[in-house]
Design an enzyme around this catalytic site. Structure first.
Site, PDB file in Angstrom:
ATOM      1  N   GLU A   1       0.824  -1.211   0.000  1.00 26.66           N
ATOM      2  CA  GLU A   1       0.000   0.000   0.000  1.00 26.66           C
ATOM      3  C   GLU A   1       0.860   1.264   0.000  1.00 26.66           C
ATOM      4  OE1 GLU A   1      -0.317  -2.596   2.002  1.00 26.66           O
ATOM      5  OE2 GLU A   1      -2.160  -3.477   1.226  1.00 26.66           O
TER       6      GLU A   1
ATOM      7  N   HIS B   1     -10.048  -5.794   8.922  1.00 26.59           N
ATOM      8  CA  HIS B   1     -10.527  -5.265   7.644  1.00 26.59           C
ATOM      9  C   HIS B   1     -11.579  -4.162   7.822  1.00 26.59           C
ATOM     10  CE1 HIS B   1      -8.769  -8.894   5.942  1.00 26.59           C
ATOM     11  NE2 HIS B   1      -9.099  -8.532   4.722  1.00 26.59           N
TER      12      HIS B   1
HETATM   13  C1  LIG Z   1      -1.531  -5.184   4.343  1.00 26.93           C
HETATM   14  C2  LIG Z   1      -2.585  -5.927   3.612  1.00 26.93           C
HETATM   15  N1  LIG Z   1      -2.926  -5.542   2.376  1.00 26.93           N
HETATM   16  C3  LIG Z   1      -3.898  -6.194   1.693  1.00 26.93           C
HETATM   17  C4  LIG Z   1      -4.540  -7.257   2.244  1.00 26.93           C
HETATM   18  C5  LIG Z   1      -5.641  -7.980   1.458  1.00 26.93           C
HETATM   19  N2  LIG Z   1      -5.163  -9.305   1.061  1.00 26.93           N
HETATM   20  C6  LIG Z   1      -5.413 -10.393   1.815  1.00 26.93           C
HETATM   21  S1  LIG Z   1      -4.628 -11.734   1.279  1.00 26.93           S
HETATM   22  C7  LIG Z   1      -3.931 -10.920  -0.029  1.00 26.93           C
HETATM   23  C8  LIG Z   1      -2.973 -11.653  -0.928  1.00 26.93           C
HETATM   24  C9  LIG Z   1      -1.867 -12.298  -0.158  1.00 26.93           C
HETATM   25  O1  LIG Z   1      -0.990 -12.985  -0.989  1.00 26.93           O
HETATM   26  P1  LIG Z   1       0.257 -13.793  -0.466  1.00 26.93           P
HETATM   27  O2  LIG Z   1       1.013 -12.967   0.537  1.00 26.93           O
HETATM   28  O3  LIG Z   1       1.005 -14.268  -1.636  1.00 26.93           O
HETATM   29  O4  LIG Z   1      -0.351 -15.002   0.361  1.00 26.93           O
HETATM   30  P2  LIG Z   1      -1.339 -16.162  -0.106  1.00 26.93           P
HETATM   31  O5  LIG Z   1      -2.720 -15.701   0.212  1.00 26.93           O
HETATM   32  O6  LIG Z   1      -1.127 -16.415  -1.543  1.00 26.93           O
HETATM   33  O7  LIG Z   1      -0.988 -17.327   0.744  1.00 26.93           O
HETATM   34  C10 LIG Z   1      -4.355  -9.586  -0.027  1.00 26.93           C
HETATM   35  C11 LIG Z   1      -3.993  -8.579  -1.025  1.00 26.93           C
HETATM   36  C12 LIG Z   1      -4.164  -7.627   3.548  1.00 26.93           C
HETATM   37  N3  LIG Z   1      -4.759  -8.663   4.188  1.00 26.93           N
HETATM   38  N4  LIG Z   1      -3.178  -6.968   4.203  1.00 26.93           N
END
Ligand SMILES: Cc1ncc(C[n+]2csc(CCOP(=O)(O)OP(=O)(O)O)c2C)c(N)n1
Lengths: 358, 339
Positions: free
Chosen positions: B73, B142
């Site tokens: 972000e 959230h």
């Molecule tokens: C700081 C933050 N930004 C955005 C989100 C929304 N969000 C939740 S999971 C996700 C993707 C996460 O991807 P990754 O770190 O690769 O983990 P995965 O879910 O693939 O295991 C996003 C954008 C969040 N939870 N926290």
């Protein structure tokens, strides 16, 4: 060109012990005993069975938004199995259920959390894990601090911190790596590269050919491992843990795996996942691979598989019974554990909410 | 007591849209009209946003104008500053306002005061879109209503549409505004709230409140998702308690429509402010202070505030105890009436 440090454009091939057909690579000696492999397999199967159960509970409205582990079981179980739960810590993201269980978290507690009950947020005092992290990458600096603290107090403990390829784009990841390198903190950075961050593919997350290749920039080693290979993940993590314990500092492990399901129960991956890519990963299933390996050596059979599956589903049902027996959420829970010494203003709000006098 | 038609000046060609559709419609219209507008954020492109607010934009306007960024972000907002300096009009999305913390050093320190720090050379025509607020059982962290963090950040405008008409008209006004705007979208209202929305171009000016229900006994002041709740509470108050509620939708917190606020207060002399954020230092405190300064002599009773308690946003099972409910609003009004 005057540059001395340039990307060479090649991604190292992930370290592999078990081929997809379960055959052990030549010349390697597994770091897990047969009993440990069987225990690991059981935990992987429990996780898979739980995913199915959680999905159906979510569809019935009895479970909140939930992220499955499916496809990534070897990556989590192989790494967590390299720890000594009595002194080592697991700092999770949110997709690491089996690591939490191995550290000693009751499954019922995990369920309670996903049922939206604050009682599920209380991790038993003797279980060395931090809470599930929702705010991506926020756990990584915390893990470095925890490792630093263990180091200062000479406990001999090591911290493993889990995060996704997506989370590794956050500043918190890079700041944490930098500090850990400076301190030689006893921490293992476990980067689960499952190909996706919701809909964002790995190649849009970073232009680096390998995510592990960032490690030397912070002054410590990185390694890429086949995340669907229980034995390889365990071997690589064991070495990283040993290094950390010996005071040699952090390691970044990129575990290359694949998210076989949706991001979570609210996601529709058909909007962005190409079916052919998913199909290519199907034969690489981490659970089947271990089963083939053990079967070939006479240590596993379909009969045994059925027995274990029945045991696991009983275990899950039992945990569900425990979780459902917990007192239902109440308004008073809002006000518990906010402060050690609650401000009077908050206590008045509590009284008003509960309809009692302060 | 009549329910006023919300938008008397609605042009002839309208469609029924949900809030999310209205937002998408505004983005589409403005990107087509002004090629300097770029949309960036996590999952905004191929997926079209986790709530589909940007659905179809990348197909239509291409990957150069609708960008799936890496997950960070701070860099999304920081890069928006640079994009703005270069002459573009960035419309970054924060997937949830809860993750605005990860960008706050860029928003609070940079976006909000770049015009001031550069003494006018670099305006920041950035519109940061973000869903916020609770009631939909999201995972932890959230759902907080963090608007007051941002209203206490001079240089930034903070707007909070409550219905589909305002969502489109205010988003168009926000993108065209020369200053940075935090455009807050109610998670709860995305698909639940729908209404007639003009298909063409129109703007709802930022900083004008709207009386969404006329009444004589008590004035309810709210914004975003709390407006719908106040409307429902007003129905209950009328049918079950014989109380006629006047409901003011602020629509915009910064700039604040002080005149509209005062007029709504003067109408009844009894005020109940409703928001989802915690009580202490919530935006209600600012409203109460403004009202006592500007409309002191028309107040018949002390101002009531119906808010979340001063505790962290809880897990889903406890959410309904935390987020103010219709019954809480009714109770707040009855307290104001009984004094
Ligand atoms: C700081 C933050 N930004 C955005 C989100 C929304 N969000 C939740 S999971 C996700 C993707 C996460 O991807 P990754 O770190 O690769 O983990 P995965 O879910 O693939 O295991 C996003 C954008 C969040 N939870 N926290």
């Amino acid at each position: 060109m005057l540059a001395q440090f340039v990307p060479d454009g090649t991604a190292p091939s992930p370290i592999q012990y078990l081929a997809a057909d379960g055959a052990l690579a030549e010349g390697v000696t597994p770091s897990m005993s047969d009993d440990e492999v069987r225990a690991g397999l059981r935990l992987m199967m429990l996780t898979r069975a739980f995913d199915t159960k959680a999905m159906s509970l979510q569809r019935q409205g009895r479970f909140g938004t939930f992220s499955q582990v499916t496809g990534q079981e070897a990556s989590i179980v192989g790494s967590a199995s390299a720890l000594d739960p009595r002194i080592d810590w697991v700092v999770p993201q949110y997709r690491e259920l089996p690591a939490l269980l191995r550290q000693g978290l009751p499954l019922s507690s995990f369920m309670l959390y996903f049922m939206g009950n604050l009682a599920g947020s209380r991790i038993p005092d003797n279980v060395n894990i931090l809470p599930i992290q929702i705010s991506l990458a926020a756990q990584i600096p915390q893990a470095v601090g925890l490792a630093w603290g263990l180091q200062l107090q000479q406990t001999g403990g090591v911290v493993i911190v889990y995060f996704g390829d997506g989370a590794s784009s956050e500043g918190d990841f890079h700041e944490a790596c930098n500090l850990a390198g400076v301190l030689k903190a006893p921490v293992v950075f476990m980067l689960s590269n499952n190909g996706w961050a919701i809909s964002t593919p790995r190649h849009k997350q970073s232009a680096a050919t390998s995510l592990a290749a960032r490690a030397p920039g912070y002054g410590f080693p990185g390694v890429v491992v086949d995340g669907n290979d229980l034995l390889a993940v365990h071997a690589v993590t064991s070495e990283a843990v040993a290094r950390a314990r010996a005071g040699e500092g952090p390691t970044l492990i990129e575990s290359v795996t694949y998210r076989m399901g949706p991001h979570n129960t609210a996601d529709d991956p058909t909007r962005y996942v190409v079916a052919s890519e998913l199909d290519a990963w199907k034969p690489l299933d981490p659970i089947a691979r271990v089963q083939r390996h053990l079967t070939a050596r006479g240590l596993w059979s379909d009969d045994q598989c059925q027995v274990v599956e029945a045991e696991l589903s009983a275990e899950i049902e039992e945990a569900l019974v425990v979780a459902r027996a917990a007192p239902p959420p109440s308004a008073s829970q809002l006000f518990d554990h906010v402060y050690a010494d609650a401000p009077a203003t908050m206590l008045r709000q509590r009284a008003a909410r509960l309809g009692v006098t302060a | 007591m009549t329910a006023t038609t919300n938008h008397a000046d609605t042009p002839a060609f309208t469609e029924t849209m949900t809030m999310i559709e209205a937002i998408r419609d505004a983005l589409t219209l403005e990107m087509a009209r002004d090629e300097r507008v770029v949309v960036l954020g996590e999952d905004v492109g191929v997926l079209g946003g986790v709530f589909r607010a940007t659905d179809g934009l990348q197909q239509r306007f291409g990957e150069r104008r609708v960008i799936d960024t890496p997950l960070a972000e701070g860099v999304i907002i920081g890069a928006a500053v640079g994009l703005a300096v270069s002459g573009l009009i960035p419309v970054p999305e924060l997937q949830f306002l809860g993750f605005g913390h990860q960008a706050f050093h860029q928003i609070g320190q940079q976006v909000a005061r770049f015009r001031f720090r550069s003494q006018g050379r670099h305006p920041m025509p950035i519109t940061i879109r973000s869903p916020f607020g609770g009631g939909v059982r999201t995972p932890e962290l959230h759902s907080d209503a963090f608007e007051a963090m941002y209203t206490n950040t001079p240089g930034l405008k903070v707007v909070t549409p409550a219905d589909a008409y305002d969502a489109k008209g205010m988003l168009l006004a926000a993108i065209r505004d020369p200053d940075p705007v935090l455009f807050l979208e109610p998670l709860r209202g995305y698909r639940l709230v729908s209404g007639e929305v003009p298909t063409g171009d129109y703007m709802v000016p930022l900083g004008r409140s709207n009386v969404v229900r006329e009444g004589d006994d008590v004035t309810l002041i709210a914004y975003s998702a709390a407006v719908q709740m106040c409307m429902k509470a007003a129905g209950v108050l009328s049918s079950e308690h014989g109380v006629s509620a006047h409901v003011l939708d602020l629509r915009s917190l910064v700039p604040l429509d002080v005149e509209g606020l005062v007029a709504a207060v003067e109408r009844t002399g009894r005020v109940v402010i409703v928001h989802e954020a915690p009580l202490t230092s919530g935006f209600g405190a600012e409203l109460a202070a403004t009202i006592q300064r500007e409309a002191f002599y028309s107040l018949q009773v002390p101002i009531e505030r119906v808010t979340a308690p001063d505790t962290p946003y809880p897990l889903g099972g406890t959410e309904d105890f935390y987020v103010p409910q219709i019954s809480d609003v009714v109770r707040g009004v009855l307290t104001a009436m009984e004094r």
